[in-house]
Write a protein that holds these residues in place. Structure first.
Motif, mmCIF file in Angstrom:
data_model
loop_
_atom_site.group_PDB
_atom_site.id
_atom_site.type_symbol
_atom_site.label_atom_id
_atom_site.label_comp_id
_atom_site.label_asym_id
_atom_site.label_seq_id
_atom_site.Cartn_x
_atom_site.Cartn_y
_atom_site.Cartn_z
ATOM 1 N N PRO A 164 6.090 -8.538 4.154
ATOM 2 C CA PRO A 164 5.820 -8.701 5.584
ATOM 3 C C PRO A 164 6.831 -9.563 6.331
ATOM 4 C CG PRO A 164 4.350 -10.087 4.315
ATOM 5 C CD PRO A 164 5.126 -9.273 3.328
ATOM 6 N N GLY A 165 7.872 -10.056 5.667
ATOM 7 C CA GLY A 165 8.821 -10.931 6.336
ATOM 8 C C GLY A 165 8.176 -12.276 6.626
ATOM 9 N N LYS A 166 8.364 -12.777 7.840
ATOM 10 C CA LYS A 166 7.806 -14.083 8.198
ATOM 11 C C LYS A 166 6.346 -13.991 8.622
ATOM 12 C CE LYS A 166 12.259 -15.971 9.690
ATOM 13 N NZ LYS A 166 13.027 -16.566 10.826
ATOM 14 N N ALA A 167 5.875 -12.796 8.862
ATOM 15 C CA ALA A 167 4.486 -12.639 9.292
ATOM 16 C C ALA A 167 3.530 -12.881 8.126
ATOM 17 C CB ALA A 167 4.274 -11.234 9.850
ATOM 18 N N VAL A 168 2.356 -13.392 8.429
ATOM 19 C CA VAL A 168 1.329 -13.599 7.404
ATOM 20 C C VAL A 168 0.246 -12.538 7.630
ATOM 21 C CG1 VAL A 168 -0.213 -15.265 6.302
ATOM 22 C CG2 VAL A 168 1.849 -16.053 7.478
ATOM 23 N N ARG A 169 0.604 -11.311 7.296
ATOM 24 C CA ARG A 169 -0.313 -10.189 7.479
ATOM 25 C C ARG A 169 -0.181 -9.228 6.303
ATOM 26 N NH1 ARG A 169 -2.368 -9.109 12.637
ATOM 27 N NH2 ARG A 169 -1.592 -10.456 14.315
ATOM 28 N N MET A 170 -1.272 -8.581 5.974
ATOM 29 C CA MET A 170 -1.225 -7.558 4.942
ATOM 30 C C MET A 170 -0.564 -6.287 5.482
ATOM 31 S SD MET A 170 -4.613 -7.658 2.572
ATOM 32 C CE MET A 170 -4.761 -8.933 1.312
ATOM 33 N N ILE A 171 0.036 -5.543 4.564
ATOM 34 C CA ILE A 171 0.657 -4.267 4.894
ATOM 35 C C ILE A 171 -0.210 -3.159 4.304
ATOM 36 C CG2 ILE A 171 2.727 -2.851 4.668
ATOM 37 C CD1 ILE A 171 4.241 -5.478 3.993
ATOM 38 N N GLU A 172 -0.473 -2.120 5.082
ATOM 39 C CA GLU A 172 -1.166 -0.947 4.557
ATOM 40 C C GLU A 172 -0.149 0.171 4.381
ATOM 41 O OE1 GLU A 172 -5.473 0.786 5.300
ATOM 42 O OE2 GLU A 172 -4.128 1.339 6.942
ATOM 43 N N PHE A 173 -0.151 0.768 3.204
ATOM 44 C CA PHE A 173 0.818 1.839 2.931
ATOM 45 C C PHE A 173 0.247 2.810 1.907
ATOM 46 C CE2 PHE A 173 1.734 -1.694 0.063
ATOM 47 C CZ PHE A 173 1.817 -1.085 -1.175
ATOM 48 N N GLU A 174 0.835 4.007 1.888
ATOM 49 C CA GLU A 174 0.504 5.026 0.892
ATOM 50 C C GLU A 174 1.665 5.150 -0.080
ATOM 51 O OE1 GLU A 174 -2.303 8.181 3.308
ATOM 52 O OE2 GLU A 174 -0.123 8.408 3.421
ATOM 53 N N LEU A 175 1.335 5.299 -1.357
ATOM 54 C CA LEU A 175 2.348 5.431 -2.394
ATOM 55 C C LEU A 175 2.306 6.838 -2.990
ATOM 56 C CD1 LEU A 175 4.442 4.167 -4.409
ATOM 57 C CD2 LEU A 175 2.482 3.588 -5.864
ATOM 58 N N PHE A 176 3.494 7.463 -3.082
ATOM 59 C CA PHE A 176 3.642 8.778 -3.703
ATOM 60 C C PHE A 176 4.711 8.691 -4.791
ATOM 61 C CE2 PHE A 176 2.135 9.453 0.566
ATOM 62 C CZ PHE A 176 1.251 10.514 0.482
ATOM 63 N N LEU A 177 4.443 9.319 -5.932
ATOM 64 C CA LEU A 177 5.410 9.408 -7.030
ATOM 65 C C LEU A 177 5.699 10.877 -7.298
ATOM 66 C CD1 LEU A 177 4.011 6.703 -9.482
ATOM 67 C CD2 LEU A 177 6.123 6.573 -8.154
ATOM 68 N N ASP A 178 6.981 11.252 -7.134
ATOM 69 C CA ASP A 178 7.393 12.651 -7.309
ATOM 70 C C ASP A 178 6.502 13.595 -6.507
ATOM 71 O OD1 ASP A 178 9.520 12.019 -9.033
ATOM 72 O OD2 ASP A 178 8.169 11.941 -10.747
ATOM 73 N N GLY A 179 6.162 13.179 -5.298
ATOM 74 C CA GLY A 179 5.369 14.015 -4.402
ATOM 75 C C GLY A 179 3.876 13.942 -4.615
ATOM 76 N N GLN A 180 3.429 13.243 -5.664
ATOM 77 C CA GLN A 180 1.998 13.146 -5.932
ATOM 78 C C GLN A 180 1.438 11.844 -5.356
ATOM 79 O OE1 GLN A 180 1.460 13.556 -10.170
ATOM 80 N NE2 GLN A 180 1.730 15.770 -10.119
ATOM 81 N N PHE A 181 0.329 11.964 -4.655
ATOM 82 C CA PHE A 181 -0.321 10.788 -4.070
ATOM 83 C C PHE A 181 -0.878 9.896 -5.178
ATOM 84 C CE2 PHE A 181 -4.317 8.858 -2.462
ATOM 85 C CZ PHE A 181 -3.753 7.980 -1.542
ATOM 86 N N VAL A 182 -0.586 8.592 -5.092
ATOM 87 C CA VAL A 182 -1.076 7.638 -6.092
ATOM 88 C C VAL A 182 -2.229 6.822 -5.524
ATOM 89 C CG1 VAL A 182 -0.469 5.715 -7.614
ATOM 90 C CG2 VAL A 182 1.211 7.522 -7.142
ATOM 91 N N TYR A 183 -1.981 6.112 -4.415
ATOM 92 C CA TYR A 183 -3.050 5.320 -3.798
ATOM 93 C C TYR A 183 -2.641 4.876 -2.395
ATOM 94 C CZ TYR A 183 -0.265 1.325 -5.694
ATOM 95 O OH TYR A 183 0.729 0.455 -6.028
ATOM 96 N N THR A 184 -3.659 4.447 -1.637
ATOM 97 C CA THR A 184 -3.453 3.686 -0.409
ATOM 98 C C THR A 184 -3.747 2.227 -0.749
ATOM 99 O OG1 THR A 184 -4.065 5.522 1.044
ATOM 100 C CG2 THR A 184 -4.214 3.306 1.957
ATOM 101 N N GLN A 185 -2.877 1.344 -0.309
ATOM 102 C CA GLN A 185 -3.043 -0.058 -0.684
ATOM 103 C C GLN A 185 -2.872 -0.958 0.525
ATOM 104 O OE1 GLN A 185 -0.218 -2.929 -3.155
ATOM 105 N NE2 GLN A 185 -1.390 -1.620 -4.551
ATOM 106 N N ARG A 186 -3.664 -2.033 0.540
ATOM 107 C CA ARG A 186 -3.471 -3.125 1.488
ATOM 108 C C ARG A 186 -3.104 -4.358 0.679
ATOM 109 N NH1 ARG A 186 -7.274 -5.227 4.379
ATOM 110 N NH2 ARG A 186 -5.992 -5.629 6.224
ATOM 111 N N SER A 187 -1.927 -4.909 0.932
ATOM 112 C CA SER A 187 -1.439 -6.049 0.161
ATOM 113 C C SER A 187 -0.327 -6.726 0.943
ATOM 114 C CB SER A 187 -0.922 -5.587 -1.206
ATOM 115 O OG SER A 187 0.224 -4.762 -1.040
ATOM 116 N N ASP A 188 0.246 -7.774 0.350
ATOM 117 C CA ASP A 188 1.415 -8.417 0.958
ATOM 118 C C ASP A 188 2.685 -7.618 0.719
ATOM 119 O OD1 ASP A 188 -0.242 -10.395 1.801
ATOM 120 O OD2 ASP A 188 0.763 -12.030 0.752
ATOM 121 N N GLY A 189 2.587 -6.548 -0.050
ATOM 122 C CA GLY A 189 3.758 -5.720 -0.279
ATOM 123 C C GLY A 189 3.801 -5.169 -1.685
#
Length: 305
Positions: A164-189
């Motif tokens: 998140p850089g200097k911000a103190v906030r969680m990031i929400e993102f989706e992770l894909f491996l070789d085109g396959q969906f793995v998970y949606t995650q909320r974390s610091d990165g």
């Protein structure tokens, strides 16, 4: 064969002729070691070329100078004097030419720079005489896309980090491996680390230590919102795609080996792949990865030792 293979080299190897020198700036100890090294190489009749930025702290050194990229084109061997960070920076440039890289440790831990100043002449002399091993380490390419347009890129020997850089906030993102969906995650990165980087930032984040010859990557969540989020290990040939959530209220940073390379916006896509080129690290004969771990991490020795 793994892209991080180790190759023993013997006397039949053609001798080195052109030796490049790179040193970490801002250290009197590095300057002293560089001067010792230049005297040693000069006495052996070798052609020494000093990186232009390093030359700024070596007044009247009397050797030709060249950019870091040109060192890769001109030299048979480049010696880096500094810490692991210095070698990381050199490796990202020198991988394009396939030049052999040797590290002299003037930093703290020294996982990559494994010759100490106390044994400088002895160990470098052994390498110059053909007694060394070469270990190939792969790197990562990171590209940030916005509406299918490339807006930032970087490469890394240790890790690519979404944070998140200097911000103190969680990031929400989706992770894909070789085109396959793995998970949606909320974390610091997320830390995407090579085996080389498994003893660096990834280790601090709870990631596993991986032997350098493994052809894998580890994905380490940073302070995830759910306790079930754990590091996972994947094939190094995988394409990793991270879709930044559209509802994020912060602009995540993308860092490569600790240096910010791009700032993402909501809905951007970060793509990480193994780099086609490898860096060729030189070790003295008998280099032992587990001995390095024991020394640097303070692990116990064998019973009775």
């Amino acid at each position: 064969m793994s892209s991080q293979q180790r190759t023993p080299v013997g006397h039949e190897t053609l001798p080195f002729r052109n030796i490049g020198l790179i040193g970490r700036l801002g250290s009197a100890g590095v300057v002293e070691t560089l001067k010792r090294l230049m005297r040693f190489l000069d006495e052996r009749g070798l052609h020494v070329i000093v990186e232009d930025r390093t030359a700024t702290v070596l007044l009247d050194h009397g050797h030709p100078e060249a950019s870091r990229r040109m060192l890769g084109e001109l030299c048979d061997l480049v010696i880096v004097v500094g810490g692991d960070g210095s070698l990381l920076g050199a490796a990202r440039t020198l991988c394009h030419s396939g030049t052999l890289v040797l590290g002299v440790n003037r930093g703290r831990l020294g996982f990559l720079t494994d010759i100490s100043p106390d044994e400088l002449e002895e160990r470098v002399g052994e390498v110059l005489e053909g007694h060394y091993e070469v270990e190939k380490r792969f790197l990562l390419d990171a590209e940030l896309f916005r509406d299918d347009t490339l807006v930032g890129s970087g490469d890394a020997l240790n890790e690519v980090v979404l944070h998140p850089g200097k911000a103190v906030r969680m990031i929400e993102f989706e992770l894909f491996l070789d085109g396959q969906f793995v998970y949606t995650q909320r974390s610091d990165g997320l830390i995407i680390a090579t085996p080389t980087g498994s003893t660096a930032y990834s280790l601090s984040g709870g990631g596993p230590i991986m032997h350098p010859r493994l052809d894998v990557l580890t994905l380490v969540p940073m302070f995830p919102h759910t306790l079930s989020s754990r590091p996972i290990v994947v094939d190094a040939a995988s394409e990793i795609r991270i879709h930044i959530g559209e509802t994020n209220q912060t602009y995540p940073h993308i860092s490569c080996d600790g240096q910010t390379r791009a700032v993402a916006k909501p809905d951007d896509v970060l793509v990480i792949r193994r780099k086609p080129q490898t860096v060729h690290l030189v070790h003295p004969v008998g280099h032992n990865f587990y001995e390095v771990l024991r020394s640097k991490l303070g692990w116990s020795h064998r019973l009775g030792d």
